[in-house]
Design a protein around this motif. Structure first.
Motif, PDB file in Angstrom:
ATOM      1  N   HIS A  10       0.835  -1.207   0.000  1.00 50.66           N
ATOM      2  CA  HIS A  10       0.000   0.000   0.000  1.00 50.66           C
ATOM      3  C   HIS A  10       0.867   1.255   0.000  1.00 50.66           C
ATOM      4  CE1 HIS A  10      -2.766   3.054   1.630  1.00 50.66           C
ATOM      5  NE2 HIS A  10      -3.676   2.382   0.947  1.00 50.66           N
ATOM      6  N   TRP A  13       2.438   2.099  -3.359  1.00 55.38           N
ATOM      7  CA  TRP A  13       1.466   2.642  -4.300  1.00 55.38           C
ATOM      8  C   TRP A  13       1.152   4.096  -3.968  1.00 55.38           C
ATOM      9  CZ3 TRP A  13       0.031   3.031  -8.845  1.00 55.38           C
ATOM     10  CH2 TRP A  13      -1.218   3.524  -9.222  1.00 55.38           C
ATOM     11  N   GLU A  14       1.013   4.406  -2.694  1.00 58.27           N
ATOM     12  CA  GLU A  14       0.743   5.790  -2.296  1.00 58.27           C
ATOM     13  C   GLU A  14       1.892   6.710  -2.717  1.00 58.27           C
ATOM     14  OE1 GLU A  14      -2.141   7.081  -1.128  1.00 58.27           O
ATOM     15  OE2 GLU A  14      -2.898   5.068  -1.498  1.00 58.27           O
ATOM     16  N   GLU A  54      -1.215  -5.210   4.312  1.00 55.30           N
ATOM     17  CA  GLU A  54      -1.223  -3.908   3.655  1.00 55.30           C
ATOM     18  C   GLU A  54      -0.811  -4.000   2.189  1.00 55.30           C
ATOM     19  OE1 GLU A  54       0.543  -0.756   5.882  1.00 55.30           O
ATOM     20  OE2 GLU A  54      -0.218  -1.531   7.783  1.00 55.30           O
ATOM     21  N   VAL A  56      -1.910  -4.088  -1.962  1.00 57.83           N
ATOM     22  CA  VAL A  56      -2.844  -3.491  -2.909  1.00 57.83           C
ATOM     23  C   VAL A  56      -2.708  -4.253  -4.228  1.00 57.83           C
ATOM     24  CG1 VAL A  56      -3.399  -1.380  -4.188  1.00 57.83           C
ATOM     25  CG2 VAL A  56      -2.620  -1.226  -1.841  1.00 57.83           C
ATOM     26  N   LEU A  58      -3.195  -3.841  -8.136  1.00 60.13           N
ATOM     27  CA  LEU A  58      -3.341  -2.837  -9.178  1.00 60.13           C
ATOM     28  C   LEU A  58      -3.921  -3.464 -10.431  1.00 60.13           C
ATOM     29  CD1 LEU A  58       0.119  -1.001  -8.904  1.00 60.13           C
ATOM     30  CD2 LEU A  58      -2.003  -0.539  -7.633  1.00 60.13           C
ATOM     31  N   ALA A  95      -7.311   0.291  -8.022  1.00 59.89           N
ATOM     32  CA  ALA A  95      -6.444  -0.290  -7.000  1.00 59.89           C
ATOM     33  C   ALA A  95      -7.335  -0.679  -5.828  1.00 59.89           C
ATOM     34  CB  ALA A  95      -5.378   0.709  -6.560  1.00 59.89           C
ATOM     35  N   ILE A  96      -7.219  -1.931  -5.390  1.00 63.40           N
ATOM     36  CA  ILE A  96      -8.047  -2.401  -4.278  1.00 63.40           C
ATOM     37  C   ILE A  96      -7.161  -3.046  -3.215  1.00 63.40           C
ATOM     38  CG2 ILE A  96     -10.097  -2.745  -5.715  1.00 63.40           C
ATOM     39  CD1 ILE A  96      -9.479  -5.788  -5.606  1.00 63.40           C
ATOM     40  N   ASP A  97      -7.622  -3.004  -1.978  1.00 62.84           N
ATOM     41  CA  ASP A  97      -6.922  -3.701  -0.908  1.00 62.84           C
ATOM     42  C   ASP A  97      -6.935  -5.194  -1.206  1.00 62.84           C
ATOM     43  OD1 ASP A  97      -6.501  -1.317   0.430  1.00 62.84           O
ATOM     44  OD2 ASP A  97      -8.254  -1.551   1.710  1.00 62.84           O
ATOM     45  N   GLU A  99      -5.580  -8.567   0.787  1.00 64.66           N
ATOM     46  CA  GLU A  99      -4.904  -9.214   1.902  1.00 64.66           C
ATOM     47  C   GLU A  99      -5.447 -10.610   2.094  1.00 64.66           C
ATOM     48  OE1 GLU A  99      -4.705  -6.998   5.496  1.00 64.66           O
ATOM     49  OE2 GLU A  99      -4.063  -5.173   4.492  1.00 64.66           O
TER      50      GLU A  99
END
Length: 118
Positions: A10, A13-14, A54, A56, A58, A95-97, A99
């Motif tokens: 995550h 990506w941020e 954490e 993501v 893509l 983009a989605i979580d 886990e």
């Protein structure tokens, strides 16, 4: 639209969204960014991201990627998409979580299932 997928942290990506481009660690170490087709993503998650948090997922429109994409064989005998250069973030349309569940296993998100149905 041709979609390929990539799993990342995550925070990476941020940071990419702030600077306008994405570089996976593998770009420096192997010369490309590992990606997957929708039918391959669970195998990749299980093999390389087991018990990590954490993450993501893509969704990349391969037609919009500015760097070269090559489909190359992997150890398991399948062809995987590899992006040979930085990923322009405007090619990422979602983009989605992503886990693992409490049991440590990944499940295919509905968004990926929907890709397989189209």
């Amino acid at each position: 639209m041709n979609t390929i997928l990539h799993i990342t942290k995550h925070q990476q990506w941020e940071e990419a969204k702030i600077i306008g481009r994405y570089r996976a660690d593998s770009l420096s170490s192997e010369g490309f960014i590992h990606c997957s087709k929708s039918t391959q993503i669970l195998k990749v998650a299980k093999r390389f991201f087991d018990n990590q948090k954490e993450l993501v997922l893509l969704f990349i429109d391969s037609d919009q990627v500015q760097a070269e994409i090559r489909y190359e064989p992997a150890e398991i005998g399948e062809l995987f998409p590899h992006v040979y250069g930085e990923l322009n973030i405007d090619a990422v349309y979602q983009a989605i979580d992503f886990e693992a569940g409490e049991d440590g296993l990944f499940e295919l998100p509905q968004e990926v299932i929907d890709l397989q149905l189209t």
